[in-house]
Write a protein that holds these residues in place. Sequence first.
Motif, mmCIF file in Angstrom:
data_model
loop_
_atom_site.group_PDB
_atom_site.id
_atom_site.type_symbol
_atom_site.label_atom_id
_atom_site.label_comp_id
_atom_site.label_asym_id
_atom_site.label_seq_id
_atom_site.Cartn_x
_atom_site.Cartn_y
_atom_site.Cartn_z
ATOM 1 N N ILE A 8 22.876 -0.523 -12.194
ATOM 2 C CA ILE A 8 23.143 -1.597 -13.149
ATOM 3 C C ILE A 8 21.890 -1.913 -13.958
ATOM 4 O O ILE A 8 21.944 -2.105 -15.172
ATOM 5 C CB ILE A 8 23.660 -2.854 -12.414
ATOM 6 C CG1 ILE A 8 25.092 -2.619 -11.925
ATOM 7 C CG2 ILE A 8 23.594 -4.089 -13.313
ATOM 8 C CD1 ILE A 8 25.593 -3.697 -10.978
ATOM 9 N N ALA A 9 20.742 -1.957 -13.280
ATOM 10 C CA ALA A 9 19.482 -2.219 -13.979
ATOM 11 C C ALA A 9 19.185 -1.144 -15.020
ATOM 12 O O ALA A 9 18.548 -1.409 -16.041
ATOM 13 C CB ALA A 9 18.331 -2.318 -12.976
ATOM 14 N N ARG A 10 19.666 0.070 -14.770
ATOM 15 C CA ARG A 10 19.482 1.175 -15.708
ATOM 16 C C ARG A 10 20.646 1.294 -16.699
ATOM 17 O O ARG A 10 20.731 2.253 -17.444
ATOM 18 C CB ARG A 10 19.339 2.494 -14.927
ATOM 19 C CG ARG A 10 18.013 2.605 -14.184
ATOM 20 C CD ARG A 10 18.017 3.811 -13.245
ATOM 21 N NE ARG A 10 18.382 5.046 -13.933
ATOM 22 C CZ ARG A 10 17.515 5.782 -14.640
ATOM 23 N NH1 ARG A 10 16.251 5.404 -14.754
ATOM 24 N NH2 ARG A 10 17.904 6.917 -15.207
ATOM 25 N N GLN A 59 7.699 2.344 -7.216
ATOM 26 C CA GLN A 59 6.789 3.149 -8.019
ATOM 27 C C GLN A 59 7.428 3.572 -9.345
ATOM 28 O O GLN A 59 6.880 4.408 -10.051
ATOM 29 C CB GLN A 59 6.354 4.372 -7.212
ATOM 30 C CG GLN A 59 5.523 3.992 -5.979
ATOM 31 C CD GLN A 59 5.308 5.159 -5.018
ATOM 32 O OE1 GLN A 59 6.204 5.980 -4.822
ATOM 33 N NE2 GLN A 59 4.131 5.231 -4.417
ATOM 34 N N ALA A 60 8.592 2.984 -9.653
ATOM 35 C CA ALA A 60 9.305 3.225 -10.908
ATOM 36 C C ALA A 60 9.755 4.671 -11.068
ATOM 37 O O ALA A 60 9.989 5.125 -12.186
ATOM 38 C CB ALA A 60 8.449 2.809 -12.108
ATOM 39 N N ASP A 61 9.903 5.381 -9.965
ATOM 40 C CA ASP A 61 10.461 6.730 -10.002
ATOM 41 C C ASP A 61 11.956 6.598 -9.714
ATOM 42 O O ASP A 61 12.434 6.864 -8.610
ATOM 43 C CB ASP A 61 9.773 7.618 -8.965
ATOM 44 C CG ASP A 61 10.162 9.083 -9.106
ATOM 45 O OD1 ASP A 61 11.124 9.382 -9.854
ATOM 46 O OD2 ASP A 61 9.505 9.926 -8.472
ATOM 47 N N HIS A 62 12.692 6.172 -10.717
ATOM 48 C CA HIS A 62 14.085 5.799 -10.502
ATOM 49 C C HIS A 62 14.985 6.987 -10.176
ATOM 50 O O HIS A 62 15.937 6.849 -9.407
ATOM 51 C CB HIS A 62 14.606 5.051 -11.723
ATOM 52 C CG HIS A 62 13.929 3.731 -11.923
ATOM 53 N ND1 HIS A 62 13.823 3.115 -13.143
ATOM 54 C CD2 HIS A 62 13.299 2.906 -11.033
ATOM 55 C CE1 HIS A 62 13.179 1.969 -13.014
ATOM 56 N NE2 HIS A 62 12.849 1.825 -11.745
ATOM 57 N N GLN A 63 14.706 8.123 -10.750
ATOM 58 C CA GLN A 63 15.528 9.296 -10.435
ATOM 59 C C GLN A 63 15.391 9.676 -8.960
ATOM 60 O O GLN A 63 16.384 9.993 -8.300
ATOM 61 C CB GLN A 63 15.134 10.471 -11.338
ATOM 62 C CG GLN A 63 15.554 10.306 -12.794
ATOM 63 C CD GLN A 63 17.069 10.178 -12.943
ATOM 64 O OE1 GLN A 63 17.845 10.650 -12.118
ATOM 65 N NE2 GLN A 63 17.493 9.524 -14.017
ATOM 66 N N ALA A 69 13.616 5.649 -0.647
ATOM 67 C CA ALA A 69 14.274 5.171 -1.863
ATOM 68 C C ALA A 69 13.600 3.910 -2.389
ATOM 69 O O ALA A 69 13.355 3.768 -3.598
ATOM 70 C CB ALA A 69 15.752 4.908 -1.581
ATOM 71 N N ARG A 70 13.280 2.999 -1.490
ATOM 72 C CA ARG A 70 12.651 1.749 -1.915
ATOM 73 C C ARG A 70 11.240 1.987 -2.446
ATOM 74 O O ARG A 70 10.807 1.346 -3.401
ATOM 75 C CB ARG A 70 12.629 0.768 -0.744
ATOM 76 C CG ARG A 70 14.014 0.249 -0.385
ATOM 77 C CD ARG A 70 14.053 -0.414 0.970
ATOM 78 N NE ARG A 70 15.389 -0.920 1.267
ATOM 79 C CZ ARG A 70 15.807 -1.236 2.505
ATOM 80 N NH1 ARG A 70 14.998 -1.071 3.538
ATOM 81 N NH2 ARG A 70 17.034 -1.688 2.692
ATOM 82 N N ARG A 106 0.876 -1.186 0.000
ATOM 83 C CA ARG A 106 0.000 0.000 0.000
ATOM 84 C C ARG A 106 0.908 1.229 0.000
ATOM 85 O O ARG A 106 1.145 1.877 1.012
ATOM 86 C CB ARG A 106 -0.937 -0.032 1.201
ATOM 87 C CG ARG A 106 -1.899 -1.221 1.178
ATOM 88 C CD ARG A 106 -2.771 -1.289 2.416
ATOM 89 N NE ARG A 106 -3.602 -0.099 2.572
ATOM 90 C CZ ARG A 106 -4.421 0.125 3.589
ATOM 91 N NH1 ARG A 106 -4.516 -0.792 4.562
ATOM 92 N NH2 ARG A 106 -5.130 1.230 3.674
ATOM 93 N N TYR A 107 1.430 1.519 -1.164
ATOM 94 C CA TYR A 107 2.522 2.480 -1.272
ATOM 95 C C TYR A 107 2.080 3.922 -1.037
ATOM 96 O O TYR A 107 2.846 4.720 -0.492
ATOM 97 C CB TYR A 107 3.202 2.334 -2.630
ATOM 98 C CG TYR A 107 3.768 0.955 -2.855
ATOM 99 C CD1 TYR A 107 4.463 0.289 -1.838
ATOM 100 C CD2 TYR A 107 3.590 0.291 -4.064
ATOM 101 C CE1 TYR A 107 4.973 -0.975 -2.030
ATOM 102 C CE2 TYR A 107 4.110 -0.986 -4.261
ATOM 103 C CZ TYR A 107 4.797 -1.613 -3.236
ATOM 104 O OH TYR A 107 5.300 -2.870 -3.428
#
Length: 333
Positions: free
Chosen positions: A168-170, A136-140, A130-131, A104-105
């Motif tokens: 690394i994933a990016r 939520q795919a907000d990587h920046q 950060a997690r 429940r982000y």
Amino acid sequence: MLLSVGCTWLQRHQTKDIDACRTCIEKSFAAQQAGNLEEARELLNEAAKLQSDHAETWWNLAELSIQQDDYPAAVDELKRYVELQSSDPQGYLRLAQLYYLQNRYDAAEEWLDEVIRRTPNNFDAVMLSARLARKQADHQKAISEYYHALQVMPHHAEATLELSELLIARHEPYRASSLLRDLSRRALMEEDQARTHLNLGIAYGQIDRWDDAVEQLEVARNLNDSELARDRYRLAYAHWKSGGSQQALKLLIEMADSGQWNERSDALYSTITEGNPQLNNSDTALLVGYETRTAATKPFDRPASGEPLFLPDRLISGDSLSQDAMVPPEWGL
């Protein structure tokens, strides 16, 4: 208005209830240590009846509910704790963590904002932020928060590893490898050492430093008690890219022997042997001979004819996977 005698009686009565409440809490701890969780809950419920505004009781009830995987109950109990201890950021943080565990982000972020507003450099809160951003795919934002966490606690192993894995994933290997090289020089738990060298090997592979990738992946392998198929295949692929076809084939044999053979390993085997006549003559015989010797004791079903398992004509067609499909995902485009 209470007379002085009445005030004295009330104070004594409240003190008696508080003492009884603390006794219940202490007994509940003993019950938890003995594994009697239901008894522990009964004691804490009794403490809550004696002193419903005793914050420590509600905190302990919430922790017990978490231990019993009853997150909804823990949320309610923590909310009661926050009502009683509104100045304690740990209550807000625990609620945020509970909502995070339940996926429940939005709710987690709401309670997390309360923590950060009160204590902007709370390490656990920044890590959770950060997690959350990563989920939520907000990587920046996630990257920014991981760097913030490392400002609060420089060289923190978990923060560094999670940040490097995101980089690394990016496909940002230069930033990741810089962080990981520094971390690899520090005293770490063995599990973190293995993870550091594994990620550093992957980062080097992304920039075509295959010799360095092999070195780091070998270190990680030696530090791990067990080995997943993807880790073994990744190392075989790195050996092949660095020119070590012999080592790659040995690892592929290990994969077959461990029941980890798949289309990707089959295609790499075909590519190595078909592209090198010398390997076709020597290592294919090695592989076939190995399987012939060990088939009786290894978890493979031998064909009824008794023929070796890995004769070249029994391999999946080399055309079944493209060259790109052979590449481990972390090294793909």
